[in-house]
Motif scaffolding. Structure first.
Motif, PDB file in Angstrom:
ATOM      1  N   ARG A 178      10.453  -7.357   3.004  1.00  0.00           N
ATOM      2  CA  ARG A 178      10.941  -7.050   4.356  1.00  0.00           C
ATOM      3  C   ARG A 178      11.161  -5.544   4.517  1.00  0.00           C
ATOM      4  N   ALA A 179      11.751  -4.919   3.503  1.00  0.00           N
ATOM      5  CA  ALA A 179      12.000  -3.475   3.566  1.00  0.00           C
ATOM      6  C   ALA A 179      10.694  -2.692   3.643  1.00  0.00           C
ATOM      7  N   ARG A 180       9.696  -3.060   2.828  1.00  0.00           N
ATOM      8  CA  ARG A 180       8.407  -2.354   2.860  1.00  0.00           C
ATOM      9  C   ARG A 180       7.697  -2.615   4.184  1.00  0.00           C
ATOM     10  N   SER A 181       7.771  -3.841   4.680  1.00  0.00           N
ATOM     11  CA  SER A 181       7.137  -4.176   5.957  1.00  0.00           C
ATOM     12  C   SER A 181       7.793  -3.404   7.096  1.00  0.00           C
ATOM     13  N   ASP A 182       9.126  -3.265   7.051  1.00  0.00           N
ATOM     14  CA  ASP A 182       9.839  -2.503   8.075  1.00  0.00           C
ATOM     15  C   ASP A 182       9.438  -1.030   8.065  1.00  0.00           C
ATOM     16  N   GLU A 183       8.967  -0.548   6.916  1.00  0.00           N
ATOM     17  CA  GLU A 183       8.480   0.832   6.812  1.00  0.00           C
ATOM     18  C   GLU A 183       7.066   0.973   7.364  1.00  0.00           C
ATOM     19  N   GLY A 184       6.465  -0.160   7.751  1.00  0.00           N
ATOM     20  CA  GLY A 184       5.118  -0.132   8.299  1.00  0.00           C
ATOM     21  C   GLY A 184       4.020  -0.230   7.254  1.00  0.00           C
ATOM     22  N   LEU A 185       4.378  -0.598   6.020  1.00  0.00           N
ATOM     23  CA  LEU A 185       3.383  -0.711   4.955  1.00  0.00           C
ATOM     24  C   LEU A 185       2.746  -2.094   4.956  1.00  0.00           C
ATOM     25  N   VAL A 186       1.516  -2.173   4.471  1.00  0.00           N
ATOM     26  CA  VAL A 186       0.826  -3.451   4.325  1.00  0.00           C
ATOM     27  C   VAL A 186       1.354  -4.106   3.060  1.00  0.00           C
ATOM     28  N   VAL A 187       1.837  -5.359   3.185  1.00  0.00           N
ATOM     29  CA  VAL A 187       2.505  -6.049   2.087  1.00  0.00           C
ATOM     30  C   VAL A 187       1.838  -7.395   1.827  1.00  0.00           C
ATOM     31  N   THR A 188       1.679  -7.745   0.553  1.00  0.00           N
ATOM     32  CA  THR A 188       1.270  -9.090   0.135  1.00  0.00           C
ATOM     33  C   THR A 188       2.265  -9.543  -0.926  1.00  0.00           C
ATOM     34  N   GLU A 234       0.845  -1.198   0.000  1.00  0.00           N
ATOM     35  CA  GLU A 234       0.000   0.000   0.000  1.00  0.00           C
ATOM     36  C   GLU A 234       0.872   1.236   0.000  1.00  0.00           C
ATOM     37  N   ILE A 235       0.496   2.211  -0.788  1.00  0.00           N
ATOM     38  CA  ILE A 235       1.208   3.478  -0.855  1.00  0.00           C
ATOM     39  C   ILE A 235       0.557   4.432   0.136  1.00  0.00           C
ATOM     40  N   PRO A 236       1.345   4.953   1.093  1.00  0.00           N
ATOM     41  CA  PRO A 236       0.744   5.893   2.047  1.00  0.00           C
ATOM     42  C   PRO A 236       0.350   7.176   1.332  1.00  0.00           C
ATOM     43  N   TRP A 237      -0.791   7.721   1.679  1.00  0.00           N
ATOM     44  CA  TRP A 237      -1.219   8.958   1.036  1.00  0.00           C
ATOM     45  C   TRP A 237      -0.984  10.131   1.972  1.00  0.00           C
ATOM     46  N   LYS A 238      -0.848  11.271   1.352  1.00  0.00           N
ATOM     47  CA  LYS A 238      -0.649  12.500   2.115  1.00  0.00           C
ATOM     48  C   LYS A 238      -1.954  13.276   2.121  1.00  0.00           C
TER      49      LYS A 238
END
Length: 96
Positions: A41-51, A11-15
């Protein structure tokens, strides 16, 4: 052209303050599972929802939902850690 067999969607965080019912997503493809895991792992570490999963028609088919991503990232690591703990000095050269 390289053959990509794995994908990772996040998921891309929105502003801003707009309320949306669904977030935008982005997908990247990878040649192998290790590359996909490193990216996930990198995206998950950023707190993003990953599949993640395999691209059809790649077999065996895998689909990893966001709730299982952490388990998928750990797959194989326990075996590597266990192998190292079993024989920390490597092969001894002994024959029995």
């Amino acid at each position: 052209m390289k053959k990509h067999t794995w994908y990772v969607t996040f998921e891309i965080p929105w502003k801003g303050t707009a309320v949306r019912s669904r977030r935008s997503r982005s997908t990247q493809t990878f040649e192998n599972e290790m590359e996909a895991k490193n990216f996930a792992r990198a995206r998950s570490d950023e707190g993003l929802v990953v599949t993640a999963g395999t691209i059809i028609p790649h077999l065996p088919r895998r689909a990893i939902p966001s709730g299982n991503i952490l388990f998928w990232l750990e797959e194989g690591q326990e075996q590597d850690i266990g192998d190292a703990a079993e024989d920390p000095d490597g092969p001894s050269g002994k024959t029995e």
